[in-house]
Scaffold this motif. Sequence first.
Motif, short mmCIF file in Angstrom:
data_model
loop_
_atom_site.label_atom_id
_atom_site.label_comp_id
_atom_site.label_asym_id
_atom_site.label_seq_id
_atom_site.Cartn_x
_atom_site.Cartn_y
_atom_site.Cartn_z
N TYR A 257 24.52 20.98 6.23
CA TYR A 257 25.05 19.96 7.14
C TYR A 257 25.12 18.62 6.41
O TYR A 257 24.10 18.07 6.00
CB TYR A 257 24.17 19.83 8.38
N ASN B 69 26.72 14.80 6.84
CA ASN B 69 27.36 13.86 7.78
C ASN B 69 27.48 12.50 7.13
O ASN B 69 26.56 12.03 6.45
CB ASN B 69 26.56 13.75 9.08
N ARG C 99 33.98 20.22 7.43
CA ARG C 99 33.30 19.81 8.66
C ARG C 99 32.90 18.33 8.62
O ARG C 99 33.12 17.61 9.61
CB ARG C 99 32.10 20.71 8.93
N ARG D 99 34.18 15.48 11.24
CA ARG D 99 33.26 14.62 11.99
C ARG D 99 33.51 13.15 11.70
O ARG D 99 33.43 12.30 12.61
CB ARG D 99 31.81 14.98 11.65
N ALA E 227 21.11 22.55 10.84
CA ALA E 227 22.38 22.55 10.12
C ALA E 227 23.39 23.46 10.79
O ALA E 227 24.57 23.10 10.95
CB ALA E 227 22.15 22.98 8.67
N GLY F 196 24.51 21.81 13.96
CA GLY F 196 25.35 20.65 13.68
C GLY F 196 26.75 21.03 13.25
O GLY F 196 27.72 20.33 13.56
N ASN F 197 26.87 22.16 12.57
CA ASN F 197 28.18 22.65 12.13
C ASN F 197 28.87 23.52 13.17
O ASN F 197 29.99 23.99 12.93
CB ASN F 197 28.03 23.47 10.83
#
Length: 464
Positions: A96, A98, A133, A137, A291, A294-295
């Motif tokens: 993950y 971000n 991803r 985001r 993770a 979150g994905n």
Amino acid sequence: MLYNYIMLAQAQHPAVPGFLIIPFLILIGMIASGPVLFGHFWEHNYKKVAITLGLTVLAYYLFILHDVHMPIHTFFEYASFAVLLSSLYIAAGGIYLNVNARATPLMNVALVAVGAVLANLIGTTGASLLLIRPFIRLNNHRIKPYQIIFFIFIVSNAGGLLTPLGDPPLFIGFLKGVPFFWTLQHLFIPWILSIGLLCLLFFLVDSRNKETAFTPRPEVVEKNDAKTEFHFTGKRNLFWLAVIIAAIFLDPNVIDGLPHIFYDGNKFSYLREVIQLTAAFFCFRFSSKTALAGNHFNFHPILEVVFLFFGIFFTMMPALQLSAEIASSPAYAQYITPNFLYWATGSLSGFLDNAPTYANFLSLGMAKFELSQNSVVDVRHFAEGTSVAGLDTLVQLEAISLAAVLFGAFTYIGNGPNFMVKAIAESAGIKMPSFFAYILRYSIPFLLPILVMVWFLVVHLRLF
């Protein structure tokens, strides 16, 4: 490799009838129109359609043509493709990443540029799955389909032009004998040219995107404006990701003594696939739940790719054989020039998958100079620029390599990561263009001019 299989099959079995490409055309047509014209049916039956069409062509080869060579080679190529893509998807799903920053055009260009560099280290598939991803985001309040498509152009294809790790066609060349750093030495300027122009186009188009799906909270805007932050979860998966990528080199045709299946004079790996699947299992089993959550990790995107490409790999067998038969005809020998190789390799790479197309035209280009791709020495001479009949073979290989990689972005099926990125974007709620809309609205107006410029400057004029 594949070209030799095709020629062997043609020598031992009847020629493939032209009507056998109909299943491939049907499948491509349904991939293009299904989500738009009969979305409900396609969503629930695409697996059955792909498998049925693939098995139909397979049955014709086995029971009508009595040809087992082409199906067996295609099966091993498909298995390697599916295992690698699935393993990378699972490994990346547990990582993950971000980015807390303003989603400005400059930030977006910087992210895809980093992806273009990263693609040469972990492959276009690995870089695409690792960054798509976070990219979505980052732009969640202004996400548009064109952003995903430029991501496909840059990260999933053109970015991987510098090393054999970057894109499957170049890895095939490396296995055949092209030196590892040949791509970096001879394709760096075209890489800079194509990536630079694509990033410039992306910046200009993204600068016009003033729409927002929602307005971020003021405190979020203030935080993002003040400082760019990166949050990373799932570091343990980096180890398994490295194992999966390193296993790519475990090819019994290159490293003697590795376990393999021997058939038709060729060694087919299974140790590589076992290692990759084992690493994928441990990735998923011990991945960070944070993770994965979150994905929004699920298996739908990879299942879609695996099933559709089963149909594509087996239905495109006749198309590959027929194109090879036409191109290898003595009547066309005079036309085997760098210009021809660029456009022929590129045209087929966009629609027939770029890895087998590269192998096909590598063998074809070498055959004109009485060189064999089964000889490592011949391949190295071809890559080094051996002058034969006043022509430089180096130009031929540059044309084939550039076209196979760059044209892979022309359609969703030109390169494996393309469809994967599309599936992930759609699972995130982004309405992606149909097969033909992708070509008409994006590939032709944005990608094609760059492909023409690369051809004219690099292949035709030989300025670099």
